[in-house]
Design an enzyme around this catalytic site. Structure first.
Site, short mmCIF file in Angstrom:
data_model
loop_
_atom_site.label_atom_id
_atom_site.label_comp_id
_atom_site.label_asym_id
_atom_site.label_seq_id
_atom_site.Cartn_x
_atom_site.Cartn_y
_atom_site.Cartn_z
CB CYS A 84 -0.97 -0.04 1.18
SG CYS A 84 -2.34 1.14 1.04
CG HIS A 189 -3.22 -3.55 3.58
ND1 HIS A 189 -2.24 -2.90 4.29
CD2 HIS A 189 -3.87 -2.60 2.86
CE1 HIS A 189 -2.29 -1.60 4.03
NE2 HIS A 189 -3.27 -1.40 3.16
CD GLU A 191 -0.43 -5.39 5.98
OE1 GLU A 191 -0.67 -4.16 6.05
OE2 GLU A 191 -0.36 -6.00 4.89
#
Length: 220
Positions: A84, A189, A191
């Site tokens: 990002c 994302h 994560e």
């Protein structure tokens, strides 16, 4: 295996990235004012709003002292993952082609999307199957990828699945790699997709891939 996760003023996803990395090796935070990576084996430039996104997303972070070390690390072949805002920083630093522009709708988007793995022969996707669809969240305002005219199609590693493009990215591109194959940027994302309780654990495959790649280099 040691991951280094960059922390800028305004980063907000560095802890989640750190915890995801720690599932596959040691991991530590790297402060933006430092000039040394401390011998890490891979670098993650996380999401957030580095330096408040003043001037332009990623434009100030690109000039932080630590980024000079990241640029050198990448040019020497070290694996670097930008997520990002990290993707934006890597484009600003010239480590990845193209640019990230405001979303077509000019609004912040935050939702789960389906992303197709176009290539699995990279240090970041080797744990995936080619053509596999990953469920990963996005959350950004400036995520529309603009590709340079001479972008090699082989540099596209991830695409938004049909009907899933949340920002108007050209050719549905969600993630691109540099020509040398050691720097990847993506807007989704991974994560935040590490546990089925939060909707998906598909993002773990990217961190697993980096760990396997570095482990293979060490033991080769």
């Amino acid at each position: 295996m040691r991951f280094g996760v960059v922390r800028f003023p305004g980063s907000c996803d560095e802890v989640d990235a750190l915890l995801a990395c720690r599932r596959f090796g040691e991991a530590e935070l790297l402060w933006h004012k430092d000039r040394d990576l401390g011998g890490v084996d891979a670098v993650v430039v996380p999401g957030g709003f580095s330096y408040g996104d003043y001037l332009r997303a990623g434009a100030i972070a690109r000039f932080s002292p630590l980024m000079e070390a990241v640029i050198e690390f990448a040019r020497e072949g070290g694996p670097v993952l930008g997520i990002c805002n990290g993707f934006q920083v890597l484009c600003e630093a010239g480590l990845l082609p193209g640019a990230l522009l405001p979303n077509v709708g000019l609004r912040f988007v935050c939702r789960q999307v389906e992303v197709e793995v176009v290539r699995r022969d990279t240090p970041f996707t080797r744990a995936c199957a080619e053509g596999e669809t990953l469920s990963v969240p996005v959350k950004h305002t400036t995520g529309r990828y603009h590709a340079p005219p001479d972008l090699d199609p082989g540099q596209v590693v991830l695409r938004y699945a049909r009907g899933q493009n949340p920002n108007g990215s050209e050719r549905d591109i969600a993630g691109v790699i540099n020509a040398e194959g050691n720097v990847l940027g993506l807007m989704p994302h991974p994560e935040h997709a590490v546990d089925p309780l939060t909707g998906s654990a598909d993002g773990l495959q990217l961190f697993q891939s980096i760990g396997a790649h570095v482990g293979g280099l060490v033991h080769a």
